[in-house]
Design a protein around this motif. Structure first.
Motif, PDB file in Angstrom:
ATOM      1  N   GLY A  61     -39.417  10.713  15.526  1.00 57.25           N
ATOM      2  CA  GLY A  61     -39.014   9.318  15.650  1.00 57.25           C
ATOM      3  C   GLY A  61     -38.132   9.014  16.840  1.00 57.25           C
ATOM      4  N   VAL A  62     -38.053   9.943  17.793  1.00 52.92           N
ATOM      5  CA  VAL A  62     -37.158   9.805  18.943  1.00 52.92           C
ATOM      6  C   VAL A  62     -37.965   9.744  20.238  1.00 52.92           C
ATOM      7  N   ALA A  63     -37.557   8.835  21.122  1.00 52.50           N
ATOM      8  CA  ALA A  63     -38.128   8.765  22.477  1.00 52.50           C
ATOM      9  C   ALA A  63     -36.983   8.749  23.483  1.00 52.50           C
ATOM     10  N   VAL A  64     -37.213   9.415  24.607  1.00 51.97           N
ATOM     11  CA  VAL A  64     -36.226   9.454  25.689  1.00 51.97           C
ATOM     12  C   VAL A  64     -36.929   9.083  26.999  1.00 51.97           C
ATOM     13  N   PRO A  65     -37.323   7.805  27.126  1.00 49.94           N
ATOM     14  CA  PRO A  65     -37.922   7.392  28.395  1.00 49.94           C
ATOM     15  C   PRO A  65     -36.874   7.502  29.493  1.00 49.94           C
ATOM     16  N   HIS A  66     -37.299   7.935  30.671  1.00 49.44           N
ATOM     17  CA  HIS A  66     -36.343   8.107  31.762  1.00 49.44           C
ATOM     18  C   HIS A  66     -37.035   7.915  33.094  1.00 49.44           C
ATOM     19  N   ALA A  67     -36.220   7.557  34.078  1.00 46.51           N
ATOM     20  CA  ALA A  67     -36.771   7.292  35.406  1.00 46.51           C
ATOM     21  C   ALA A  67     -35.679   7.433  36.448  1.00 46.51           C
ATOM     22  N   ARG A  68     -36.122   7.692  37.664  1.00 46.79           N
ATOM     23  CA  ARG A  68     -35.215   7.724  38.816  1.00 46.79           C
ATOM     24  C   ARG A  68     -35.393   6.407  39.559  1.00 46.79           C
ATOM     25  N   LEU A  69     -34.262   5.837  39.979  1.00 46.41           N
ATOM     26  CA  LEU A  69     -34.285   4.523  40.615  1.00 46.41           C
ATOM     27  C   LEU A  69     -33.385   4.473  41.839  1.00 46.41           C
ATOM     28  N   ASP A  70     -33.772   3.648  42.792  1.00 48.33           N
ATOM     29  CA  ASP A  70     -32.879   3.328  43.902  1.00 48.33           C
ATOM     30  C   ASP A  70     -31.783   2.411  43.351  1.00 48.33           C
ATOM     31  N   VAL A  96     -41.776   5.793  16.615  1.00 49.21           N
ATOM     32  CA  VAL A  96     -40.431   5.950  17.162  1.00 49.21           C
ATOM     33  C   VAL A  96     -39.527   4.815  16.686  1.00 49.21           C
ATOM     34  N   ASP A  97     -38.294   5.155  16.318  1.00 48.70           N
ATOM     35  CA  ASP A  97     -37.316   4.124  15.992  1.00 48.70           C
ATOM     36  C   ASP A  97     -35.964   4.342  16.682  1.00 48.70           C
ATOM     37  N   LEU A  98     -35.801   5.472  17.370  1.00 49.36           N
ATOM     38  CA  LEU A  98     -34.591   5.747  18.148  1.00 49.36           C
ATOM     39  C   LEU A  98     -35.013   5.976  19.596  1.00 49.36           C
ATOM     40  N   VAL A  99     -34.522   5.132  20.494  1.00 49.76           N
ATOM     41  CA  VAL A  99     -34.944   5.179  21.894  1.00 49.76           C
ATOM     42  C   VAL A  99     -33.709   5.235  22.782  1.00 49.76           C
ATOM     43  N   PHE A 100     -33.596   6.307  23.553  1.00 48.25           N
ATOM     44  CA  PHE A 100     -32.494   6.434  24.508  1.00 48.25           C
ATOM     45  C   PHE A 100     -33.104   6.519  25.896  1.00 48.25           C
ATOM     46  N   ALA A 101     -33.022   5.423  26.650  1.00 51.87           N
ATOM     47  CA  ALA A 101     -33.569   5.380  28.010  1.00 51.87           C
ATOM     48  C   ALA A 101     -32.489   5.804  28.994  1.00 51.87           C
ATOM     49  N   LEU A 102     -32.884   6.633  29.957  1.00 49.23           N
ATOM     50  CA  LEU A 102     -31.964   7.101  30.993  1.00 49.23           C
ATOM     51  C   LEU A 102     -32.475   6.703  32.369  1.00 49.23           C
ATOM     52  N   PHE A 103     -31.540   6.320  33.235  1.00 48.22           N
ATOM     53  CA  PHE A 103     -31.855   5.957  34.612  1.00 48.22           C
ATOM     54  C   PHE A 103     -30.954   6.767  35.523  1.00 48.22           C
ATOM     55  N   ALA A 104     -31.568   7.484  36.443  1.00 45.26           N
ATOM     56  CA  ALA A 104     -30.827   8.365  37.342  1.00 45.26           C
ATOM     57  C   ALA A 104     -31.055   7.950  38.787  1.00 45.26           C
ATOM     58  N   PRO A 105     -30.122   8.340  39.666  1.00 44.07           N
ATOM     59  CA  PRO A 105     -30.358   8.099  41.088  1.00 44.07           C
ATOM     60  C   PRO A 105     -31.648   8.799  41.528  1.00 44.07           C
ATOM     61  N   ARG A 106     -32.333   8.207  42.465  1.00 45.52           N
ATOM     62  CA  ARG A 106     -33.609   8.765  42.926  1.00 45.52           C
ATOM     63  C   ARG A 106     -33.462  10.230  43.349  1.00 45.52           C
ATOM     64  N   GLU A 107     -32.358  10.580  43.976  1.00 38.86           N
ATOM     65  CA  GLU A 107     -32.167  11.950  44.467  1.00 38.86           C
ATOM     66  C   GLU A 107     -31.403  12.845  43.485  1.00 38.86           C
ATOM     67  N   ALA A 108     -31.171  12.367  42.272  1.00 38.23           N
ATOM     68  CA  ALA A 108     -30.410  13.158  41.295  1.00 38.23           C
ATOM     69  C   ALA A 108     -31.179  14.414  40.920  1.00 38.23           C
ATOM     70  N   GLY A 109     -30.481  15.471  40.746  1.00 36.83           N
ATOM     71  CA  GLY A 109     -31.097  16.729  40.333  1.00 36.83           C
ATOM     72  C   GLY A 109     -30.477  17.198  39.047  1.00 36.83           C
ATOM     73  N   VAL A 110     -29.438  18.003  39.182  1.00 33.65           N
ATOM     74  CA  VAL A 110     -28.795  18.624  38.029  1.00 33.65           C
ATOM     75  C   VAL A 110     -28.209  17.588  37.081  1.00 33.65           C
ATOM     76  N   GLU A 111     -27.594  16.537  37.606  1.00 29.58           N
ATOM     77  CA  GLU A 111     -26.980  15.528  36.748  1.00 29.58           C
ATOM     78  C   GLU A 111     -28.010  14.910  35.801  1.00 29.58           C
ATOM     79  N   HIS A 112     -29.176  14.590  36.331  1.00 25.81           N
ATOM     80  CA  HIS A 112     -30.258  14.003  35.535  1.00 25.81           C
ATOM     81  C   HIS A 112     -30.701  14.982  34.442  1.00 25.81           C
ATOM     82  N   LEU A 113     -30.883  16.241  34.808  1.00 23.74           N
ATOM     83  CA  LEU A 113     -31.321  17.250  33.848  1.00 23.74           C
ATOM     84  C   LEU A 113     -30.269  17.502  32.773  1.00 23.74           C
ATOM     85  N   LYS A 114     -29.000  17.527  33.155  1.00 24.56           N
ATOM     86  CA  LYS A 114     -27.926  17.703  32.175  1.00 24.56           C
ATOM     87  C   LYS A 114     -27.893  16.539  31.192  1.00 24.56           C
ATOM     88  N   ALA A 115     -28.077  15.331  31.711  1.00 26.20           N
ATOM     89  CA  ALA A 115     -28.072  14.152  30.838  1.00 26.20           C
ATOM     90  C   ALA A 115     -29.247  14.203  29.858  1.00 26.20           C
TER      91      ALA A 115
END
Length: 154
Positions: A61-70, A96-115
């Motif tokens: 029931g969990v989704a974690v949509p994510h994307a890198r953005l300018d 799905v009933d729990l959705v946590f969307a993440l947005f990272a800097p386009r050039e993010a590496g480790v920070e995005h993966l840790k999140a």
């Protein structure tokens, strides 16, 4: 990692229903625009582009949509608790009933993966998910998510 660095309390919502994944992404984009001043069209396009690579519904029931953005300088989140689960195309085919969307800097590496790892760990905890599903008040939902502050961050 601290939930408070990822998630603004104003970006937590209880949504009565989302009729489709596309509509869900539009709602996420509206919140991202109003809370973080992100361009809603860019958010929608980035989420859809990422989703085309494979489902971000991780199961149970969990989704974690994510994307890198300018225009993003650190990882940001939007959390939705859906009253009516949505057919999301998850790996386990469960709605799905729990959705946590993440947005990272386009050039993010480790920070995005840790999140992503932090959110995945948080939402894999059955007790946390049970508490989230038992609440409709965004302030209480934020408090539950914040109580998971991690000393075991990736």
């Amino acid at each position: 990692m601290a939930m408070s660095t990822l998630l603004n309390p104003k970006a937590v919502r209880f949504i009565a229903s989302a009729t489709s994944k596309k509509r869900l992404f539009q709602s996420i984009a509206e919140v991202a625009q109003s809370v973080y001043e992100l361009d809603s069209e860019s958010v929608i396009n980035a989420l859809q582009e990422r989703e085309s690579l494979g489902p971000t519904g991780v199961g149970h029931g969990v989704a974690v949509p994510h994307a890198r953005l300018d225009g993003v300088d650190h990882v940001l989140g939007v959390f939705f608790r859906l009253e009516k689960p949505l057919d999301y195309g998850s790996v386990d085919k469960a709605p799905v009933d729990l959705v946590f969307a993440l947005f990272a800097p386009r050039e993010a590496g480790v920070e995005h993966l840790k999140a992503l790892a932090f959110i995945s760990r948080t939402l894999r905890n059955p007790q946390t998910c049970e508490k989230l599903r038992a609440n409709e008040d965004p302030a209480k939902i934020y408090a539950i998510l914040s109580s998971t502050e991690s000393s075991k961050a990736a």
